[in-house]
Motif scaffolding. Structure first.
Motif, PDB file in Angstrom:
ATOM      1  N   ASP A 185       4.871   8.697   7.218  1.00 34.26           N
ATOM      2  CA  ASP A 185       5.449   7.575   7.585  1.00 34.26           C
ATOM      3  C   ASP A 185       6.759   7.249   7.390  1.00 34.26           C
ATOM      4  N   MET A 186       7.448   8.129   6.093  1.00 38.33           N
ATOM      5  CA  MET A 186       8.930   7.748   5.433  1.00 38.33           C
ATOM      6  C   MET A 186       9.587   8.488   6.500  1.00 38.33           C
ATOM      7  N   ASN A 187       9.294   9.296   6.786  1.00 43.97           N
ATOM      8  CA  ASN A 187      10.444  10.473   7.148  1.00 43.97           C
ATOM      9  C   ASN A 187      10.065   9.902   9.104  1.00 43.97           C
ATOM     10  N   ALA A 188       9.404   8.860   9.588  1.00 36.94           N
ATOM     11  CA  ALA A 188       9.342   8.711  10.570  1.00 36.94           C
ATOM     12  C   ALA A 188      10.363   7.272  10.814  1.00 36.94           C
ATOM     13  N   ALA A 189       9.977   6.319   9.230  1.00 43.76           N
ATOM     14  CA  ALA A 189      10.780   5.367   9.552  1.00 43.76           C
ATOM     15  C   ALA A 189      12.234   5.778   9.287  1.00 43.76           C
ATOM     16  N   VAL A 190      12.693   6.627   9.210  1.00 47.45           N
ATOM     17  CA  VAL A 190      13.956   7.480   8.702  1.00 47.45           C
ATOM     18  C   VAL A 190      15.027   8.109   9.825  1.00 47.45           C
ATOM     19  N   PRO A 211       1.042  -1.265   0.594  1.00 42.94           N
ATOM     20  CA  PRO A 211      -0.065   0.161  -0.557  1.00 42.94           C
ATOM     21  C   PRO A 211       1.187   1.554   0.033  1.00 42.94           C
ATOM     22  N   PRO A 212       0.562   2.258  -1.102  1.00 40.31           N
ATOM     23  CA  PRO A 212       0.965   3.452  -0.459  1.00 40.31           C
ATOM     24  C   PRO A 212       1.534   4.188   1.007  1.00 40.31           C
TER      25      PRO A 212
END
Length: 90
Positions: free
Chosen positions: A75-80, A69-70
């Protein structure tokens, strides 16, 4: 670029030429290095061949496709951020 000292080598019956070790060492041309041979008005130019064939962005982009899913930018920034916070503790 002319050298102060001229080095002479011989072409073998197989068309092989031995390059002086000083030249090979400075150029980092180890055994197996592929060279491009280019005829010029001045003589013959040898240069190391590209290690990889040239590509275009269309050939490279999208090679690592994501089939889920997109994911939002947040969410990408939180993972980084999580990744770097974990690394900072190590």
């Amino acid at each position: 670029m002319a050298n102060a000292q001229e080095v002479i080598t011989t072409v073998s019956t197989k068309g092989q030429v031995i390059l002086p070790s000083d030249v090979r060492r400075r150029r980092r041309w180890d055994a197996g290095t592929k060279l491009v041979v280019e005829e010029t008005a001045e003589g013959v130019l040898l240069r190391a061949a590209a290690r990889f064939p040239p590509t275009t962005s269309d050939e490279v982009f999208g090679m690592l496709k994501y089939d889920g899913p997109p994911i939002s930018i947040e969410d990408m920034n939180a993972a980084v951020d999580d990744y770097f916070a974990t690394r900072a503790r190590d």
